[in-house]
Design an enzyme around this catalytic site. Structure first.
Site, short mmCIF file in Angstrom:
data_model
loop_
_atom_site.label_atom_id
_atom_site.label_comp_id
_atom_site.label_asym_id
_atom_site.label_seq_id
_atom_site.Cartn_x
_atom_site.Cartn_y
_atom_site.Cartn_z
N ASP A 111 -26.44 65.21 124.12
CA ASP A 111 -27.64 64.66 124.77
C ASP A 111 -27.96 65.45 126.04
OD1 ASP A 111 -27.80 62.56 122.87
OD2 ASP A 111 -26.36 61.38 124.02
N HIS A 148 -28.42 57.53 117.03
CA HIS A 148 -27.12 56.88 117.12
C HIS A 148 -26.62 56.64 115.69
CE1 HIS A 148 -28.14 55.36 121.38
NE2 HIS A 148 -27.32 56.38 121.45
N THR A 171 -28.64 66.88 117.96
CA THR A 171 -27.25 66.76 118.36
C THR A 171 -26.40 66.88 117.10
OG1 THR A 171 -27.54 64.36 118.32
CG2 THR A 171 -27.65 65.44 120.46
N GLY A 172 -25.15 67.29 117.28
CA GLY A 172 -24.22 67.71 116.24
C GLY A 172 -24.30 67.08 114.87
N ASP A 220 -25.42 59.28 129.43
CA ASP A 220 -26.02 60.53 128.96
C ASP A 220 -27.37 60.27 128.30
OD1 ASP A 220 -23.69 61.81 129.76
OD2 ASP A 220 -22.81 61.79 127.75
N THR A 238 -26.01 64.53 113.71
CA THR A 238 -27.37 64.25 113.25
C THR A 238 -28.02 65.50 112.69
OG1 THR A 238 -27.56 62.49 114.91
CG2 THR A 238 -29.60 63.27 113.90
N HIS A 298 -21.51 56.77 125.50
CA HIS A 298 -22.17 57.83 126.28
C HIS A 298 -23.56 57.37 126.77
CE1 HIS A 298 -23.63 58.28 122.20
NE2 HIS A 298 -24.57 59.10 122.61
N ASP A 331 -29.97 52.98 119.02
CA ASP A 331 -29.51 51.68 118.55
C ASP A 331 -29.46 50.72 119.73
OD1 ASP A 331 -28.21 49.46 117.57
OD2 ASP A 331 -26.55 50.57 116.68
N ARG A 336 -34.57 59.95 131.07
CA ARG A 336 -35.14 60.19 132.39
C ARG A 336 -35.73 61.60 132.48
NH1 ARG A 336 -33.59 62.89 136.57
NH2 ARG A 336 -34.39 62.38 138.61
N GLY A 342 -23.60 63.77 120.51
CA GLY A 342 -24.00 63.08 121.74
C GLY A 342 -22.84 62.77 122.68
#
Length: 156
Positions: free
Chosen positions: A73, A21, A47-48, A103, A50, A100, A93, A109, A68
Site C-alpha cells: 500500500d 483486502h 499489491t502482491g 498503511d 491481488t 496494516h 473490507d 490520504r 499490502g
C-alpha cells in the site's frame, strides 16, 4: 507569486492501481473480468497477491508490488506521489480489522492530497470506469508543493 495550485493532467491511458483486502479479492477479480476490454487499454498495477491473482485469473497484465501488509500500500502511495499512479480501485473490507490499517489510511490520504480518483467499492468503480473521462485527458488541480515547501522553509 506562484499559484497555490498547479494543474496536472491525467492522460487518456490511465495508470490504475488495483488493490483488495483478502475477503474482497474475488469481487475485484470479477470486476476486472467484467471490465477487461476497458482495462486492457490502461497500465495496471497492484499489491502482491491481488496483482498475481488478477493476472492469473483474467489474463490482464498487472505490475505487482509487495503485498499490502508488507508495504505494498505504501509503494502504491509512493507511486502516486511520483506521478505514476493516477487512478485507484481499492476494494476494501469494512467489516474486518486489517493489521496494516494505518498503511491503508495513509494510501487513502495521499490519494486525497494528490486529487486522485479512488473507488473503494464496486459501485464507485463502475461509475469511474464508465466515466466520460476514462479515455480522455482529465485536468485537476493539486497543491503547489514547491511553493508550500519554499514558504514553510522561510517560517521555520
Amino acid at each position: 507569486m506562484a499559484s497555490d495550485y498547479i494543474t496536472f493532467t491525467i492522460g487518456p491511458q490511465k495508470h490504475i492501481a488495483l488493490i483488495a483486502h483478502d475477503n474482497e479479492k474475488p469481487k475485484l477479480i470479477d470486476w476486472c473480468r467484467e471490465h477487461a476490454e476497458e482495462l486492457k487499454n490502461h497500465k495496471l498495477y497492484g499489491t502482491g497477491t491481488t496483482a498475481r491473482m488478477i493476472t492469473d485469473q483474467t489474463g490482464l497484465t498487472v505490475k505487482g508490488y509487495n503485498s499490502g501488509p508488507l508495504g505494498g500500500d505504501q509503494q502504491i502511495g509512493a507511486k502516486i506521489v511520483e506521478g505514476v499512479i493516477d487512478f485507484v480501485v481499492f476494494f476494501s473490507d469494512p467489516l474486518t480489522a486489517q493489521p496494516h490499517d494505518p498503511d491503508v489510511k495513509a494510501l487513502m490520504r495521499i490519494a486525497q492530497v494528490y486529487d486522485i480518483p479512488m473507488a473503494v467499492n464496486r459501485a464507485t468503480a463502475d461509475f469511474m470506469i464508465r466515466s466520460e473521462f476514462m479515455n480522455t485527458d482529465y485536468q485537476h488541480e493539486v497543491i503547489n508543493f514547491r511553493k508550500n515547501i519554499r514558504e514553510r522553509a522561510k517560517t521555520l
